[in-house]
Design a protein around this motif. Structure first.
Motif, PDB file in Angstrom:
ATOM      1  N   CYS A  55      36.140  45.889  34.714  1.00  0.00           N
ATOM      2  CA  CYS A  55      36.743  46.120  36.024  1.00  0.00           C
ATOM      3  C   CYS A  55      37.967  45.220  36.188  1.00  0.00           C
ATOM      4  CB  CYS A  55      35.712  45.819  37.109  1.00  0.00           C
ATOM      5  SG  CYS A  55      36.389  45.913  38.761  1.00  0.00           S
ATOM      6  N   LYS A  70      39.368  44.392  38.902  1.00  0.00           N
ATOM      7  CA  LYS A  70      39.268  43.564  40.100  1.00  0.00           C
ATOM      8  C   LYS A  70      38.355  42.364  39.872  1.00  0.00           C
ATOM      9  CE  LYS A  70      41.418  44.729  43.929  1.00  0.00           C
ATOM     10  NZ  LYS A  70      41.654  46.167  44.117  1.00  0.00           N
ATOM     11  N   CYS A  71      37.118  42.626  39.448  1.00  0.00           N
ATOM     12  CA  CYS A  71      36.127  41.550  39.372  1.00  0.00           C
ATOM     13  C   CYS A  71      35.857  41.114  37.934  1.00  0.00           C
ATOM     14  CB  CYS A  71      34.826  41.971  40.062  1.00  0.00           C
ATOM     15  SG  CYS A  71      33.965  43.305  39.235  1.00  0.00           S
ATOM     16  N   CYS A  98      34.975  48.990  38.710  1.00  0.00           N
ATOM     17  CA  CYS A  98      33.546  49.245  38.752  1.00  0.00           C
ATOM     18  C   CYS A  98      33.232  49.944  40.069  1.00  0.00           C
ATOM     19  CB  CYS A  98      32.757  47.946  38.608  1.00  0.00           C
ATOM     20  SG  CYS A  98      32.843  46.859  40.047  1.00  0.00           S
ATOM     21  N   CYS A 133      33.692  47.793  43.311  1.00  0.00           N
ATOM     22  CA  CYS A 133      35.083  47.543  43.728  1.00  0.00           C
ATOM     23  C   CYS A 133      35.752  48.836  44.194  1.00  0.00           C
ATOM     24  CB  CYS A 133      35.870  46.928  42.590  1.00  0.00           C
ATOM     25  SG  CYS A 133      35.331  45.260  42.198  1.00  0.00           S
TER      26      CYS A 133
HETATM   27 ZN   LIG Z   1      34.605  45.325  40.011  1.00  0.00          ZN
END
Ligand SMILES: [Zn+2]
Length: 112
Positions: free
Chosen positions: A83, A85-86, A104, A107
């Motif tokens: 992912c 983002k995370c 994911c 997110c």
């Molecule tokens: Zn994520």
């Protein structure tokens, strides 16, 4: 060959197939958009709405193609399936449905 390699080569094959389809979509939408000048239509004509719809579809297809290219790049860099983002691995079930996704499910839901 490990399971991970199999997953990646499958993902690459699917992304490339998706990319070919996206390029086909783009080509046919561009064709349809080019015919606008032939009609000589006024404001409010249904053909204009159709043209605007095609333009929106074209923008979406371009976005989709960019996502596919990004996922292919991630495959090359060995970070596919993470992912953006995370940084956690994207659920395999999610990648199976959306091989080009870079988020994911958690997110992706947060973004909406
Ligand atoms: Zn994520």
């Amino acid at each position: 060959m490990t399971n991970q390699d199999t997953t990646i080569s499958e993902a690459r094959a699917r992304l490339q197939a998706e990319r070919t389809a996206a390029l086909d979509d783009l080509a046919s939408l561009r064709d349809r958009l080019e015919t606008k000048g032939d009609y000589g239509l006024g404001e409010g004509d249904p053909m204009i709405y159709q043209w605007e719809l095609n333009l929106a579809l074209l923008e979406r297809a371009e976005q989709h193609l960019a996502e596919i290219d990004e996922a292919l790049q991630q495959l090359d860099m060995g970070i596919y399936g993470l992912c953006e983002k995370c940084g956690n691995p994207i659920e395999p079930e999610r990648l199976a449905v959306l091989p080009h996704t870079t988020l994911c499910s958690r997110c992706a839901q947060r973004r909406r």
